[in-house]
Structure formats: structure tokens, C-alpha cells
Scaffold this motif. Sequence first.
Motif, PDB file in Angstrom:
ATOM      1  N   ALA A  35      -6.132  61.710  69.733  1.00 39.55           N
ATOM      2  CA  ALA A  35      -4.710  61.424  69.555  1.00 39.55           C
ATOM      3  C   ALA A  35      -4.088  62.424  68.595  1.00 39.55           C
ATOM      4  O   ALA A  35      -4.778  63.057  67.797  1.00 39.55           O
ATOM      5  N   GLY A  36      -2.795  62.525  68.656  1.00 36.17           N
ATOM      6  CA  GLY A  36      -2.055  63.341  67.711  1.00 36.17           C
ATOM      7  C   GLY A  36      -1.931  62.620  66.381  1.00 36.17           C
ATOM      8  O   GLY A  36      -2.258  61.428  66.254  1.00 36.17           O
ATOM      9  N   LEU A  37      -1.446  63.342  65.401  1.00 42.92           N
ATOM     10  CA  LEU A  37      -1.340  62.784  64.056  1.00 42.92           C
ATOM     11  C   LEU A  37      -0.415  61.570  64.012  1.00 42.92           C
ATOM     12  O   LEU A  37      -0.747  60.548  63.420  1.00 42.92           O
ATOM     13  N   LYS A  38       0.739  61.679  64.641  1.00 47.28           N
ATOM     14  CA  LYS A  38       1.706  60.577  64.600  1.00 47.28           C
ATOM     15  C   LYS A  38       1.136  59.327  65.268  1.00 47.28           C
ATOM     16  O   LYS A  38       1.210  58.224  64.708  1.00 47.28           O
ATOM     17  N   GLU A  39       0.554  59.502  66.447  1.00 49.19           N
ATOM     18  CA  GLU A  39      -0.018  58.351  67.156  1.00 49.19           C
ATOM     19  C   GLU A  39      -1.155  57.725  66.344  1.00 49.19           C
ATOM     20  O   GLU A  39      -1.254  56.502  66.222  1.00 49.19           O
ATOM     21  N   ALA A  40      -1.989  58.574  65.763  1.00 47.81           N
ATOM     22  CA  ALA A  40      -3.121  58.077  64.983  1.00 47.81           C
ATOM     23  C   ALA A  40      -2.637  57.321  63.750  1.00 47.81           C
ATOM     24  O   ALA A  40      -3.151  56.247  63.434  1.00 47.81           O
ATOM     25  N   LYS A  41      -1.642  57.871  63.049  1.00 48.25           N
ATOM     26  CA  LYS A  41      -1.133  57.199  61.851  1.00 48.25           C
ATOM     27  C   LYS A  41      -0.530  55.841  62.205  1.00 48.25           C
ATOM     28  O   LYS A  41      -0.783  54.847  61.527  1.00 48.25           O
ATOM     29  N   GLU A  42       0.264  55.800  63.269  1.00 45.76           N
ATOM     30  CA  GLU A  42       0.875  54.537  63.682  1.00 45.76           C
ATOM     31  C   GLU A  42      -0.191  53.517  64.079  1.00 45.76           C
ATOM     32  O   GLU A  42      -0.092  52.338  63.724  1.00 45.76           O
ATOM     33  N   ALA A  43      -1.218  53.964  64.796  1.00 49.71           N
ATOM     34  CA  ALA A  43      -2.283  53.064  65.223  1.00 49.71           C
ATOM     35  C   ALA A  43      -3.075  52.543  64.025  1.00 49.71           C
ATOM     36  O   ALA A  43      -3.395  51.350  63.948  1.00 49.71           O
ATOM     37  N   VAL A  44      -3.369  53.423  63.076  1.00 47.18           N
ATOM     38  CA  VAL A  44      -4.130  53.011  61.891  1.00 47.18           C
ATOM     39  C   VAL A  44      -3.279  52.084  61.015  1.00 47.18           C
ATOM     40  O   VAL A  44      -3.798  51.110  60.462  1.00 47.18           O
ATOM     41  N   ASP A  45      -1.994  52.372  60.897  1.00 47.89           N
ATOM     42  CA  ASP A  45      -1.103  51.467  60.147  1.00 47.89           C
ATOM     43  C   ASP A  45      -1.100  50.072  60.769  1.00 47.89           C
ATOM     44  O   ASP A  45      -1.174  49.061  60.064  1.00 47.89           O
ATOM     45  N   LYS A  46      -1.017  50.023  62.102  1.00 49.85           N
ATOM     46  CA  LYS A  46      -1.013  48.741  62.799  1.00 49.85           C
ATOM     47  C   LYS A  46      -2.347  48.023  62.598  1.00 49.85           C
ATOM     48  O   LYS A  46      -2.377  46.819  62.314  1.00 49.85           O
ATOM     49  N   LEU A  47      -3.445  48.767  62.728  1.00 52.39           N
ATOM     50  CA  LEU A  47      -4.772  48.185  62.527  1.00 52.39           C
ATOM     51  C   LEU A  47      -4.919  47.659  61.102  1.00 52.39           C
ATOM     52  O   LEU A  47      -5.424  46.556  60.886  1.00 52.39           O
ATOM     53  N   GLU A  48      -4.440  48.417  60.122  1.00 48.06           N
ATOM     54  CA  GLU A  48      -4.521  47.984  58.723  1.00 48.06           C
ATOM     55  C   GLU A  48      -3.751  46.682  58.511  1.00 48.06           C
ATOM     56  O   GLU A  48      -4.231  45.761  57.840  1.00 48.06           O
TER      57      GLU A  48
END
Length: 93
Positions: A35-48
Motif C-alpha cells: 500500500a501507499g503511505l496514505k492508505e497504510a497510515k489510514e488503515a493503521v489509524d483505524k486498526l489502532e
Amino acid sequence: MDTPIPEEKLEPIKQALFQGRKIEAIKLYRKCAEAGLKEAKEAVDKLETELRAASPEKFTAPTGGKGCLGVMVALGAVVVLIVLWAASFIFDQ
């Protein structure tokens, strides 16, 4: 998370989040999901957010920023000492 990740690859990401290592979690997610940085950050934020709601006791790191108040106070003290030291040379002459 838009890109499904197998649980065995998701576990290290969760552990990084539990230990307060969010940047590492994002890097792991990017690698696993390609994934790209933006997608990864959003996904990790949601997971957190989901993990904090489900298992808040597993988080070992504080939730706030790391802060640097101690460093700023020490730096201010050094500046004051330098100014006083310089002033003693100026007024002694």
C-alpha cells in the motif's frame, strides 16, 4: 482496512501498535499490503482505534506525544547560564 491482510502478517503490526511504535506499524502494513503511505497510515489509524476500544490494557506506551519539555527546560537553563557568563565579562571590564 481496504486491503485484507492475513492474521499472521497482521500480528506484528498489532504488536508494534501495542508497544507505541506506530511508524513501524505503518511500514509493516505498507510492506504486507503493498500500500501507499496514505492508505497504510489510514488503515493503521483505524486498526489502532479498534484495538484501543477492544483491548486498551495491551497498550504499553502512553497515548500522548513524546514531549520534550525536559529538553527545552535544560536548553533554556544553558542559555541563561551563557548569558550570565557573558554579562559577567562585559560588566567586569
